[in-house]
Design an enzyme around this catalytic site. Structure first.
Site, PDB file in Angstrom:
ATOM      1  N   HIS A 225       0.718  -1.315  -0.047  1.00  0.00           N
ATOM      2  CA  HIS A 225      -0.162  -0.006  -0.010  1.00  0.00           C
ATOM      3  C   HIS A 225       0.710   1.135   0.146  1.00  0.00           C
ATOM      4  CE1 HIS A 225      -4.126  -1.408   0.405  1.00  0.00           C
ATOM      5  NE2 HIS A 225      -3.526  -2.521   0.970  1.00  0.00           N
TER       6      HIS A 225
ATOM      7  N   LYS B 190      -7.995  14.427   3.796  1.00  0.00           N
ATOM      8  CA  LYS B 190      -7.083  13.391   4.055  1.00  0.00           C
ATOM      9  C   LYS B 190      -6.049  13.287   5.094  1.00  0.00           C
ATOM     10  CE  LYS B 190      -6.565  14.178  -0.313  1.00  0.00           C
ATOM     11  NZ  LYS B 190      -6.589  12.893  -0.923  1.00  0.00           N
ATOM     12  N   ARG B 191      -5.244  12.456   5.259  1.00  0.00           N
ATOM     13  CA  ARG B 191      -4.025  12.729   6.046  1.00  0.00           C
ATOM     14  C   ARG B 191      -3.478  13.675   5.814  1.00  0.00           C
ATOM     15  NH1 ARG B 191      -1.100   8.587   4.919  1.00  0.00           N
ATOM     16  NH2 ARG B 191      -2.632   8.185   3.216  1.00  0.00           N
TER      17      ARG B 191
ATOM     18  N   LYS C 208       1.119  14.392   0.534  1.00  0.00           N
ATOM     19  CA  LYS C 208      -0.342  14.773  -0.178  1.00  0.00           C
ATOM     20  C   LYS C 208      -0.623  16.167  -0.440  1.00  0.00           C
ATOM     21  CE  LYS C 208      -2.491  10.931   1.590  1.00  0.00           C
ATOM     22  NZ  LYS C 208      -3.328   9.924   0.791  1.00  0.00           N
TER      23      LYS C 208
ATOM     24  N   THR D  11      -8.785   6.273  -1.846  1.00  0.00           N
ATOM     25  CA  THR D  11     -10.506   5.815  -1.938  1.00  0.00           C
ATOM     26  C   THR D  11     -11.116   7.055  -1.762  1.00  0.00           C
ATOM     27  OG1 THR D  11     -10.161   5.127   0.416  1.00  0.00           O
ATOM     28  CG2 THR D  11      -9.892   3.286  -1.285  1.00  0.00           C
TER      29      THR D  11
ATOM     30  N   LYS E 255     -14.771   8.606  -3.557  1.00  0.00           N
ATOM     31  CA  LYS E 255     -16.090   8.853  -2.928  1.00  0.00           C
ATOM     32  C   LYS E 255     -16.569  10.288  -3.245  1.00  0.00           C
ATOM     33  CE  LYS E 255     -14.046   6.302   1.009  1.00  0.00           C
ATOM     34  NZ  LYS E 255     -13.191   6.486   2.230  1.00  0.00           N
TER      35      LYS E 255
END
Length: 879
Positions: A414, A605-606, A611, A713, A717
């Site tokens: 992952h 998100k984290r 990111k 993911t 969504k």
């Protein structure tokens, strides 16, 4: 003007045909009052709202129990192959509403609570999120005794496994304290304990009869009679079972979470010398294993407690798997299997996160590393899990035992971030799991012997492929152990799977190319559409029917209506209603009033450098400066919302949060800017908040550096709920662009090949800083204290990182990102064309159902076939 429908009223419009045996409203009211009286020992005169929630939860749970028992009976009678999905994290969120949706009970429960004078939404809000995972919002991945994916992903996978009729079990840890609650105090993240169990959990059932011993420490004795692991410390694993209902098929699978308990005689020998009190207090040392979830994601931290947690869940689970494997029924004959060589025919293990070896299962047995591990998860650092078995009742040579391991296990990676890959110091392993370390050494010897025969004289390859990394401190490379111990290895998006074959695991791919596969992640449409966005679910059902909820590929039929003015109008109306509702939520909980007609630009998100929340922040500052420079221009109004948690020890991530809040303080109070730009940091982002913000979002920010996001993911969504994506060609964004058409996403920036080329030529942030005036101005404002007037050097570490040590090349994508955002603003001024693009995105979501993902895992890795067969419902759902 008519009052907008509530979410409950919208969901009532979605048909509940096909479910037999639903109790009527009168029976639900009777059972509600029965639980209030007999279970909670309250009457309406003294009951609180929490009591009412528990009464309703127990009433709904009654409808699960009969189906739950019937499902397990069915598995016992038919003896299908079972998949065991191990994960250190299951970010399940709330259970009540999801259960009502899957059992088609919402209509009746809504009416029953209304007649009882209660508000369903108020009762639902009382439930605590089961925050048993890190991550943006909560669902991630499985395999044959199988490694599983991220927390949010894990929850989606369990839903799909039940909905597809797979005989599946989720295994994890019942953390007493889940992922921390985040508070923003003076702009900084502050962590508070998540005591999610303080009021009890109506959905779980303790199973002390299946308690299992787990061994730690001790020493290894080599005797003529064999090898023994002796003088160990024993911790008991107490299981708690939670039902996982499929979507209207009467299947209810089980998630089993282990809680650590000290044995009654733990250190009580000290009582004889007056140490009774200390002996009892020392029990906490054992029980700390399941006390708290490690709050780090995408960063490996080699702590003994973490290794204990991994081994604890794997050891207890493997014993449970073997117990279930041995007790089986063939036709009318009950037997006890003793031949473990047939284990791969009935068991598929898929570990998620990081999981190590496992415990002794009986006297005189041989310890065998039997199972593999998995690396990372979407919202968790990619961590492998090593699984070892003690073979019970049958003594197997290592070669035969290892063959069983590789045929039983599969490995999902992952992450490609090196800091997230699990490497355990040998000294720590030796102290905690001495016998397992010996076995790993032997596995490594045989593995390197094979590689040496294939590549004679290639000593560098032997070094690269070894399970034991040399250096100042020798370490076990758990990802390598996972690959060697698995029959299948997969990434979680096509681009990610290609990267691990070309770079991260290139040597292993060259040796065993047949092992490597791709399984693009997915999300469950039940929670992430029907439950959280019922208005949109109904609009879709009106056009193409309801079967898309089980077969998301049918969404492509929406393309027939892409130019239909009524569909365009209905989808735009649903989005605006969701935005109005979320605006009211923000005003109530954040005390901030926003323009519901502005574009809702969201990145949740984290918080992590890869990111690239910092790229988003630079766009905010650039937009702010432009509005200040030309205040009379017709700007597209935006409300930019960023949310997520930073690992408590991750200084840069916490400083990023502080920068976002500081920029928001300046922007939001600037009268020249007004409501044309607002910046909000969404505190304590979790599943329940995701269910509110995702349906209300217009623009989804998926802007990681190409080649760093395994899949994502959250991007799926947002896409399913009618938000357009601005993003790089990274992770699942690539496949989203293929499914919806790249022209229907806002794609910008470097591709993987561009990043690789830049890595070779060198990335010079100062070149961009000196060449791009708007970028230079934004950085100078950050460095000069414009956004931190009381502490001018507050963000010096961020400035220094971006200018000199930025692995994720924020400046290299800045120009392309700003130009792409200009296109977003221009299109938003044309609501009809914007909504047509939204329809293309929703229609392209079929591939991203976790039902598709799990079906592929089942057929191509686990050797199982999904079943559309419905298990007959019990005559009385309360039984």
């Amino acid at each position: 003007m008519p009052k907008p429908l509530t979410d409950q009223e919208k969901r009532k419009q979605i048909s509940v045909r096909g479910l037999a045996g639903v109790e009527n409203v009168s029976d639900l009211k009777t059972n509600f009052n029965r639980h209030l009286h007999f279970t909670l020992v309250k009457d309406r005169n003294v009951a609180t709202k929490r009591d009412y929630y528990f009464a309703l939860a127990n009433t709904v749970r009654d409808h699960l129990v009969g189906r739950w028992i019937r499902t397990q009976q069915h598995y016992y009678e038919k003896d299908p192959k079972r998949v065991y999905y191990l994960s250190l994290e299951f970010y399940m969120g709330r259970t009540l509403q999801n259960t009502m949706v899957n059992l088609a009970l919402e209509n009746a429960c809504d009416e029953a609570t209304y007649q009882l004078g209660l508000d369903m939404e108020e009762l639902q809000d009382i439930e605590e999120d089961a925050g048993l995972g890190n991550g943006g919002s909560g669902q991630e991945n499985p395999h044959l005794i199988s490694p599983s994916p991220p927390p949010v992903l894990s929850a989606c996978f369990l839903d799909s496994m039940a909905s597809l009729g797979l005989a599946a079990y989720g295994y994890g840890i019942r953390y007493e304290f889940g992922i921390f609650n985040q508070k923003i105090v003076n702009g900084w993240q502050v962590e508070e304990a998540d005591d999610w169990l303080r009021y009890g959990n109506p959905w779980e059932k303790a199973r002390p009869e299946y308690m299992r011993p787990v061994h730690f420490y001790g020493r290894v004795e080599h005797t003529p009679d064999g090898v023994k692991w002796v003088d160990t410390q024993v911790v008991l694993a107490l299981p708690y079972d939670t039902p996982v209902p499929g979507y209207r098929n009467n299947v209810v699978n089980t998630m089993r979470l282990w809680s650590a308990k000290a044995p009654c005689d733990f250190n009580l020998k000290d009582f004889n010398v007056g140490g009774y009190i200390q002996a009892v207090l020392d029990r906490n040392l054992a029980e700390n294993i399941s006390r708290v979830l490690y709050p780090n994601d995408n960063f490996f931290e080699g702590k003994e407690l973490r290794l204990k947690q991994e081994y604890f869940v794997v050891a207890a689970t493997l014993q449970d798997i073997v117990r279930r494997f041995k007790s089986s029924k063939f036709g009318s004959t009950e037997v006890v299997r003793v031949d473990l060589s047939t284990l791969p025919d009935k068991v598929s293990g898929h570990p998620a996160e990081r999981h190590p070896p496992s415990p002794d299962m009986g006297e005189g047995t041989v310890l065998v590393p039997l199972l593999k591990q998995k690396c990372c998860t979407k919202n968790r650092s990619p961590l492998p899990l090593t699984i070892s078995f003690y073979m019970h009742l049958c003594v197997l040579p290592l070669s035969q035992a290892w063959d069983i391991v590789t045929r039983t296990c599969a490995y999902t990676n992952h992450t490609v971030l090196p800091e997230a890959l699990e490497r355990w110091p040998i000294d720590l392993f030796q102290n905690l799991l001495p016998r397992h370390l010996e076995i790993i050494f032997e596995i490594n010897r045989r593995h390197l012997e094979r590689i040496a025969n294939l590549y004679p004289g290639d000593h560098d390859r032997l070094r690269r492929m070894s399970l034991v990394e040399e250096g100042d401190q020798k370490k076990i490379n758990m990802a390598h152990l996972c690959i060697v111990g698995s029959h299948a290895v997969n990434g979680v998006a096509r681009i990610h799977s290609d990267i691990i074959k070309a770079t991260l695991f290139k040597d292993f791919y060259e040796v065993d190319p047949h092992k490597f596969q791709n399984k693009t992640n997915g999300i469950t449409p039940r929670r992430w559409l029907v439950m959280c966005n019922p208005g949109l679910a109904e609009v879709i059902a009106e056009r193409i029917g309801e079967d898309y909820i089980r077969d998301l590929d049918q969404l492509k039929n929406l393309l027939e209506f892409v130019d239909d003015d009524s569909l365009i109008r209905d989808i735009a109306k649903v989005k605006q209603e969701n935005k109005l509702k979320f605006s009211a939520y923000l005003e109530e909980h954040y005390k901030v009033k926003i323009n519901p007609n502005s574009m809702f630009d969201v990145q949740v998100k984290r918080i992590h450098e890869y990111k690239r929340q910092l790229l988003n922040c630079l766009h905010i500052i650039t937009l702010y400066n432009r509005i200040k420079k030309e205040p009379n221009k017709n700007w597209t109004p935006r409300t930019i919302m960023i949310g997520g948690k930073a690992a408590p020890g991750y200084h840069t991530a916490k400083l990023i949060i502080r920068l976002i809040t500081a920029v928001g303080d300046i922007v939001n109070h600037d009268e020249v800017v007004g409501d044309r730009l607002k910046v909000i940091f969404l505190e304590n982002y979790k599943v329940t908040l995701a269910e509110k913000i995702i349906p209300a979002s217009d623009l989804s920010e998926q802007i990681s550096t190409a080649g760093t996001e395994a899949s994502g993911t959250g991007n799926m969504k947002f896409m399913l709920n009618g938000a357009l994506t601005i993003g790089t060609m990274d992770g699942a964004n690539v496949e989203m662009a293929e499914e919806a058409g790249e022209e229907n996403l806002f794609i910008f920036g470097m591709r993987v090949d561009d990043v690789d080329a830049m890595d070779k030529s060198g990335y010079d942030a100062m070149e961009y800083y000196n060449r791009i005036p708007e970028l230079k101005l934004a950085m100078d404002q950050i460095a000069g204290g414009y956004f931190s007037p009381d502490q001018h050097d507050l963000f010096k570490d961020i400035v220094n990182m971006l200018l000199h040590h930025d692995r994720f090349k924020v400046f290299a994508d800045y120009e392309a990102y700003i130009k792409c955002q200009d296109k977003v603003s221009a299109l938003y001024k044309n609501p009809k064309e914007w909504t047509k693009m939204v329809i293309h995105n929703i229609a392209g979501c079929g591939k991203f159902s976790s039902d598709r993902t799990i079906s592929q895992y089942a057929r191509e890795i686990w050797g199982m076939e999904p079943s559309l067969e419905r298990i007959p419902a019990p005559d009385d759902p309360r039984q």
